[in-house]
Design a protein around this motif. Structure first.
Motif, PDB file in Angstrom:
ATOM      1  N   ASP A 154       0.875  -1.171   0.000  1.00 24.32           N
ATOM      2  CA  ASP A 154       0.000   0.000   0.000  1.00 24.32           C
ATOM      3  C   ASP A 154       0.915   1.224   0.000  1.00 24.32           C
ATOM      4  O   ASP A 154       1.281   1.744   1.040  1.00 24.32           O
ATOM      5  CB  ASP A 154      -0.921  -0.030   1.230  1.00 24.32           C
ATOM      6  CG  ASP A 154      -1.964   1.075   1.194  1.00 24.32           C
ATOM      7  OD1 ASP A 154      -2.172   1.670   0.123  1.00 24.32           O
ATOM      8  OD2 ASP A 154      -2.570   1.329   2.251  1.00 24.32           O
ATOM      9  N   ASP A 155       1.293   1.665  -1.194  1.00 24.71           N
ATOM     10  CA  ASP A 155       2.287   2.730  -1.360  1.00 24.71           C
ATOM     11  C   ASP A 155       1.648   3.908  -2.076  1.00 24.71           C
ATOM     12  O   ASP A 155       1.402   3.851  -3.287  1.00 24.71           O
ATOM     13  CB  ASP A 155       3.479   2.190  -2.149  1.00 24.71           C
ATOM     14  CG  ASP A 155       4.640   3.151  -2.188  1.00 24.71           C
ATOM     15  OD1 ASP A 155       4.419   4.366  -2.375  1.00 24.71           O
ATOM     16  OD2 ASP A 155       5.781   2.664  -2.037  1.00 24.71           O
ATOM     17  N   LYS A 156       1.386   4.979  -1.333  1.00 31.63           N
ATOM     18  CA  LYS A 156       0.681   6.133  -1.896  1.00 31.63           C
ATOM     19  C   LYS A 156       1.478   6.819  -3.017  1.00 31.63           C
ATOM     20  O   LYS A 156       0.895   7.336  -3.959  1.00 31.63           O
ATOM     21  CB  LYS A 156       0.343   7.126  -0.796  1.00 31.63           C
ATOM     22  CG  LYS A 156      -0.714   6.594   0.164  1.00 31.63           C
ATOM     23  CD  LYS A 156      -1.217   7.680   1.081  1.00 31.63           C
ATOM     24  CE  LYS A 156      -2.143   7.178   2.159  1.00 31.63           C
ATOM     25  NZ  LYS A 156      -3.085   6.179   1.769  1.00 31.63           N
ATOM     26  N   LEU A 157       2.804   6.815  -2.920  1.00 33.37           N
ATOM     27  CA  LEU A 157       3.634   7.449  -3.947  1.00 33.37           C
ATOM     28  C   LEU A 157       3.542   6.687  -5.267  1.00 33.37           C
ATOM     29  O   LEU A 157       3.288   7.284  -6.327  1.00 33.37           O
ATOM     30  CB  LEU A 157       5.087   7.540  -3.478  1.00 33.37           C
ATOM     31  CG  LEU A 157       6.038   8.224  -4.449  1.00 33.37           C
ATOM     32  CD1 LEU A 157       5.641   9.684  -4.651  1.00 33.37           C
ATOM     33  CD2 LEU A 157       7.460   8.132  -3.947  1.00 33.37           C
ATOM     34  N   ILE A 158       3.735   5.375  -5.210  1.00 34.35           N
ATOM     35  CA  ILE A 158       3.655   4.570  -6.443  1.00 34.35           C
ATOM     36  C   ILE A 158       2.236   4.612  -6.992  1.00 34.35           C
ATOM     37  O   ILE A 158       2.027   4.779  -8.199  1.00 34.35           O
ATOM     38  CB  ILE A 158       4.113   3.116  -6.182  1.00 34.35           C
ATOM     39  CG1 ILE A 158       5.592   3.089  -5.810  1.00 34.35           C
ATOM     40  CG2 ILE A 158       3.852   2.241  -7.403  1.00 34.35           C
ATOM     41  CD1 ILE A 158       6.101   1.734  -5.376  1.00 34.35           C
ATOM     42  N   TYR A 159       1.249   4.464  -6.097  1.00 33.30           N
ATOM     43  CA  TYR A 159      -0.152   4.545  -6.529  1.00 33.30           C
ATOM     44  C   TYR A 159      -0.419   5.878  -7.220  1.00 33.30           C
ATOM     45  O   TYR A 159      -1.021   5.923  -8.300  1.00 33.30           O
ATOM     46  CB  TYR A 159      -1.104   4.378  -5.332  1.00 33.30           C
ATOM     47  CG  TYR A 159      -2.530   4.666  -5.706  1.00 33.30           C
ATOM     48  CD1 TYR A 159      -3.323   3.706  -6.321  1.00 33.30           C
ATOM     49  CD2 TYR A 159      -3.077   5.937  -5.491  1.00 33.30           C
ATOM     50  CE1 TYR A 159      -4.626   3.996  -6.701  1.00 33.30           C
ATOM     51  CE2 TYR A 159      -4.379   6.226  -5.863  1.00 33.30           C
ATOM     52  CZ  TYR A 159      -5.149   5.251  -6.471  1.00 33.30           C
ATOM     53  OH  TYR A 159      -6.432   5.543  -6.851  1.00 33.30           O
ATOM     54  N   GLY A 160       0.022   6.967  -6.623  1.00 36.16           N
ATOM     55  CA  GLY A 160      -0.210   8.291  -7.191  1.00 36.16           C
ATOM     56  C   GLY A 160       0.414   8.445  -8.566  1.00 36.16           C
ATOM     57  O   GLY A 160      -0.204   8.992  -9.485  1.00 36.16           O
ATOM     58  N   LEU A 161       1.655   7.962  -8.720  1.00 37.31           N
ATOM     59  CA  LEU A 161       2.340   8.038 -10.012  1.00 37.31           C
ATOM     60  C   LEU A 161       1.585   7.234 -11.076  1.00 37.31           C
ATOM     61  O   LEU A 161       1.340   7.723 -12.188  1.00 37.31           O
ATOM     62  CB  LEU A 161       3.774   7.528  -9.880  1.00 37.31           C
ATOM     63  CG  LEU A 161       4.589   7.468 -11.167  1.00 37.31           C
ATOM     64  CD1 LEU A 161       4.825   8.871 -11.706  1.00 37.31           C
ATOM     65  CD2 LEU A 161       5.904   6.760 -10.925  1.00 37.31           C
TER      66      LEU A 161
END
Length: 186
Positions: free
Chosen positions: A138-145
């Motif tokens: 659950d990685d907000k940075l990778i998800y956001g990208l």
């Protein structure tokens, strides 16, 4: 233009029935999916059961579209298109480039959406029946990208679809070269 032995001359200038069916099925699904993503999805309140339901429907249809795009690509790579209609070389190059960009977007958009879903704790619930747990963290940075890639690709795809439709209209009403007949069903 000479027809192959197995197809009459008029059919030799058309795409195969399978290519035509895949083209129009994907066109319909992509337009519905784009419209739903922009016009409906953002209006559904976050953190509600309704949002989860519709987001999973969007993801599920996106996966189906992704698989159909791969089928279409596979079909296209194994079946040569009909000979091109007569047009200036720059238009032929522009058409080739725009088709390549359409295919890139049609692959990248569902792929980025799928990948983004796997870097979210939510994952995907396929047609709200089968849960596909996320395989990423659950990685907000990778998800956001990945989600940003998905959204930008959607805009690019919509622009390319618009250019594609305008080019077909130009060929139909100005050039009158029967380009649309090559991909029209029936």
């Amino acid at each position: 233009m000479k027809a192959s032995a197995s197809r009459p001359a008029c059919e030799a200038r058309r795409f195969t029935r399978t290519a035509i069916a895949l083209h129009w099925l994907l066109a319909l699904l992509l337009l519905v999916q784009l419209a739903f993503g922009w016009l409906v999805l953002d209006d559904i309140p976050r953190n509600t059961p309704a949002r989860g339901f519709w987001v999973n429907q969007h993801k599920s249809v996106g996966l189906v579209i992704g698989l159909l795009v791969l089928v279409r690509l596979g079909w296209r790579l194994r079946h040569a298109p009909p000979p091109p209609v007569a047009m200036p070389a720059w238009q032929r190059r522009a058409a080739s480039l725009s088709h390549l960009c359409l295919y890139v977007c049609m692959v990248l958009m569902p792929l980025s959406g799928y990948l983004a879903s796997n870097f979210s704790r939510h994952g995907i619930k396929l047609f709200n029946i089968v849960r596909l747990p996320p395989w990423g963290s659950d990685d907000k940075l990778i998800y956001g990208l990945l989600n940003q890639t998905h959204q930008v690709t959607a805009v690019l795809l919509a622009v390319l679809i618009g250019v594609h439709v305008l080019a077909v209209l130009k060929h139909s009403f100005i050039d009158r070269d029967r380009l649309l007949a090559r991909m029209w069903p029936g």
